[in-house]
Design an enzyme around this catalytic site. Structure first.
Site, short mmCIF file in Angstrom:
data_model
loop_
_atom_site.label_atom_id
_atom_site.label_comp_id
_atom_site.label_asym_id
_atom_site.label_seq_id
_atom_site.Cartn_x
_atom_site.Cartn_y
_atom_site.Cartn_z
CE LYS A 169 30.93 40.84 41.64
NZ LYS A 169 31.77 41.40 40.57
N GLY A 200 29.90 45.29 39.19
CA GLY A 200 30.53 46.15 40.19
C GLY A 200 31.65 45.36 40.84
N GLY A 202 33.75 43.24 43.66
CA GLY A 202 33.43 42.20 44.62
C GLY A 202 33.28 42.73 46.03
CB VAL A 205 28.24 44.81 43.62
CG1 VAL A 205 27.01 44.07 43.13
CG2 VAL A 205 28.18 46.27 43.17
N GLY A 206 29.48 42.57 45.46
CA GLY A 206 29.54 41.16 45.85
C GLY A 206 29.33 41.00 47.35
CD GLU A 244 30.61 24.30 41.16
OE1 GLU A 244 31.72 23.73 41.17
OE2 GLU A 244 29.54 23.69 41.19
CB CYS A 278 38.06 25.91 37.77
SG CYS A 278 36.62 25.49 36.77
CD GLU A 378 42.69 27.65 40.31
OE1 GLU A 378 42.35 28.60 41.03
OE2 GLU A 378 41.87 26.94 39.70
P1 NAD Z 1 37.66 35.85 42.03
O1 NAD Z 1 37.39 34.93 43.16
O2 NAD Z 1 38.69 36.89 42.18
O3 NAD Z 1 36.33 36.61 41.61
C1 NAD Z 1 35.14 35.94 41.27
C2 NAD Z 1 33.97 36.89 41.46
O4 NAD Z 1 33.86 37.20 42.85
C3 NAD Z 1 34.12 38.21 40.73
O5 NAD Z 1 32.86 38.62 40.25
C4 NAD Z 1 34.59 39.14 41.84
O6 NAD Z 1 34.30 40.50 41.59
C5 NAD Z 1 33.81 38.60 43.02
N1 NAD Z 1 34.36 38.97 44.34
C6 NAD Z 1 35.64 39.29 44.65
N2 NAD Z 1 35.74 39.58 45.97
C7 NAD Z 1 34.50 39.41 46.51
C8 NAD Z 1 33.95 39.55 47.82
N3 NAD Z 1 34.71 39.92 48.86
N4 NAD Z 1 32.64 39.28 48.00
C9 NAD Z 1 31.86 38.89 46.97
N5 NAD Z 1 32.32 38.77 45.71
C10 NAD Z 1 33.62 39.00 45.46
O7 NAD Z 1 37.96 34.90 40.80
P2 NAD Z 1 38.37 35.30 39.34
O8 NAD Z 1 39.79 35.80 39.37
O9 NAD Z 1 37.33 36.16 38.72
O10 NAD Z 1 38.32 33.85 38.61
C11 NAD Z 1 39.33 32.92 38.71
C12 NAD Z 1 39.05 31.89 39.79
O11 NAD Z 1 37.79 31.28 39.55
C13 NAD Z 1 40.04 30.74 39.79
O12 NAD Z 1 40.45 30.46 41.10
C14 NAD Z 1 39.25 29.58 39.24
O13 NAD Z 1 39.68 28.30 39.62
C15 NAD Z 1 37.89 29.86 39.69
N6 NAD Z 1 36.92 29.18 38.82
C16 NAD Z 1 36.23 28.10 39.30
C17 NAD Z 1 35.33 27.44 38.50
C18 NAD Z 1 34.54 26.25 38.98
O14 NAD Z 1 33.50 25.97 38.39
N7 NAD Z 1 34.95 25.57 40.00
C19 NAD Z 1 35.12 27.86 37.19
C20 NAD Z 1 35.84 28.96 36.73
C21 NAD Z 1 36.72 29.62 37.56
#
Ligand code: NAD
Length: 473
Positions: A169, A200, A202, A205-206, A244, A278, A378
């Protein structure tokens, strides 16, 4: 305008059951560039069912077959590199220098996984037992928008190398990039159902993937808050979980450091991926007695940093991915000012000359203390904090005084000294006098930066479970 109205389930591009339409924008112009029809929980269930059906046969494939598949996937993604590069620039707003790297990274991770698989022994002995590393089952892979193709390919490569099947996803905001990667991976001709990709939301689908009883493993990259939600959702069925998450990485500049060498690297570490990284080094720890000198060098460096049009090859800081992200960064800059930090570069608003696009000014605060909001949370934008320290012990204490622990940077003229400091830092990776990436080394966070590791044999084992077979002698 691109219309993306298919998801990928069981080896076929199908119209999703979900019917919500989401607009896609070019962050550099704010123009509408596409629309995606989002999958829903039913699509997630269909994808999980397909991956479950494919698992028994796929898990019995041998190493050679899976290496061949990874190589075919690599070639297929290489063939789409230019298209992917275009989409990364247009849909994500990455500066072209970065988009090229990102497009290449997506194919490279597939080859790296093949290399790891080549050298990996699935069977070993422990006393009288034979220990077999077995694939876990269906893996749910959930990825963010800041490196869409790289995360899809990287997670998928490790899952398939292990013999797991997968449901992916990706972020709903990266649908154009996802379409290109999906088409490439489809070209590789893997058996139907081995991987499925459902764009989709989060919450639908997530959430379905992270709670479904037929998913054995979750690998998530994203925010710490969502990571915790996913961990809770997976707890009922005791899923194996790799997270991550976010970071607030320290850049420890020791008192003997050569600033002509260090400052360009520190600024690059902070502003990489337009600050939407990140692993960005966002807390720069500087010896108090050398602050004035450091600040002067930083001002110079930031003045030479070009923020703006991602298609200009000189640009290193592009727009934020969305209006929401732009507003988030502006809010943090305001908080920094209100809490008494001193701006030495950048500030609120757009860079000079840009009146459209979600551009922010590359910003550096000084006089930051480690308890300020901008030093603790962050930001995920090009906003850096300079924090002074008294002596090396103080620097280490500040570096470790954070809920995060993803990456850290140490700079010193004396590598031995830098390594000693590195040994006392709580982070999954510590880079000493470099910004280099090592794909064979584990990647992941201490503390609230995550759980488990990706890359190399550590990343492969995250999709495996040891089984000991003990027979009568
Ligand atoms: P996010 O956590 O908002 O979303 C990440 C993914 O999770 C998306 O696909 C989203 O649709 C999904 N999601 C959202 N709510 C969900 C739920 N309740 N259940 C399941 N899935 C769900 O993050 P973002 O805004 O897309 O990305 C930025 C964040 O990602 C930053 O905090 C960054 O630090 C982190 N990041 C970490 C790494 C790493 O390797 N540690 C790398 C890149 C980004």
């Amino acid at each position: 305008m691109q219309v993306i109205d298919k998801v990928y389930i069981d080896g076929t591009f199908v119209t999703p059951h979900g019917d919500e339409l989401l607009d896609l924008f070019n962050p550099a112009t704010e123009q509408l560039i596409g629309r995606v029809r989002l999958g829903d929980a039913q699509d997630a269930r269909d994808a999980i069912a397909a991956a479950k059906r494919a698992f028994p046969a796929f898990s019995r494939t041998d190493k050679r077959e899976r290496i061949d598949m990874l190589k075919r996937m690599h070639e297929a993604v290489v063939a789409k590199e230019d298209e992917l590069y275009e989409a990364i620039t247009e849909e994500y707003g990455a500066p072209v220098s970065r988009s090229r790297w990102m497009a290449q990274h997506a194919s490279r991770v597939l080859l790296e996984a093949a290399k790891v698989l080549q050298d990996y022994a699935f069977t070993r002995r422990a006393g009288t037992a034979e220990v077999v590393m077995q694939p876990l089952g269906v893996a749910g892979l959930i990825t963010p928008w800041n490196s869409d193709a790289g995360f899809i390919c990287g997670k998928l490569a490790a899952a398939l190398a292990a013999g797991c099947t997968a449901v992916i996803k990706p972020s709903e905001m990266s649908a154009i990039q996802t379409r290109i990667v999906t088409e490439a991976l489809h070209e590789a001709g893997l058996p139907a159902g081995v991987f499925n990709i459902v764009t989709g939301r989060g919450e639908t689908v997530g959430a379905q993937i992270s709670s479904h009883p037929d998913v054995a493993k979750l690998s998530f990259t994203g925010s710490t808050a969502v990571g915790k939600t996913i961990l809770r959702a997976g707890a009922d069925t005791l899923k194996r979980v790799t997270l991550e998450l976010g970071g607030k990485s320290p850049v420890v500049v020791l008192d003997d450091a050569n600033f002509d060498y260090v400052v360009p690297l520190a600024i690059q570490a902070g502003f990489m991926n337009s600050g939407q990284a990140c692993i960005a080094g966002t807390r720069i720890l500087v010896p108090r007695q050398r602050l004035t000198e450091f600040e002067a060098r930083v001002r110079e460096e930031v003045a030479g940093t070009q923020a703006g049009d991602p298609r200009d090859p000189q640009t290193t800081v592009g727009p934020m991915v969305s209006k929401k992200q732009w507003e988030r960064v502006q809010r943090y800059i305001r908080i920094g000012i209100d809490e008494g930090a001193r701006l030495i570069a950048g500030g609120e608003g757009r860079p000079e000359g840009s009146d459209a696009g979600w551009f922010v000014r590359p910003t550096v605060f000084s006089d930051v203390t480690n308890d300020m909001t901008i030093a603790r949370e962050e930001i995920f934008g090009p906003v850096l904090s300079i924090i002074t320290y008294r002596d090396t012990d103080d620097a280490i204490a500040i570096a470790n005084d954070t809920n995060y622990g993803l990456q850290a940077y140490v700079f010193s003229a004396d590598e031995k000294r830098a390594r000693e400091v590195a040994s006392r830092i709580e982070a999954g990776r510590v880079l000493v006098n470099t910004l280099a990436h090592e794909p064979a080394a584990p990647f992941g966070g201490f503390k609230q930066s995550g759980l488990g590791r990706e890359y190399g044999s550590f990343g492969l084992e995250a999709f495996l479970e040891p089984k000991a077979v003990i027979a009568a002698l």
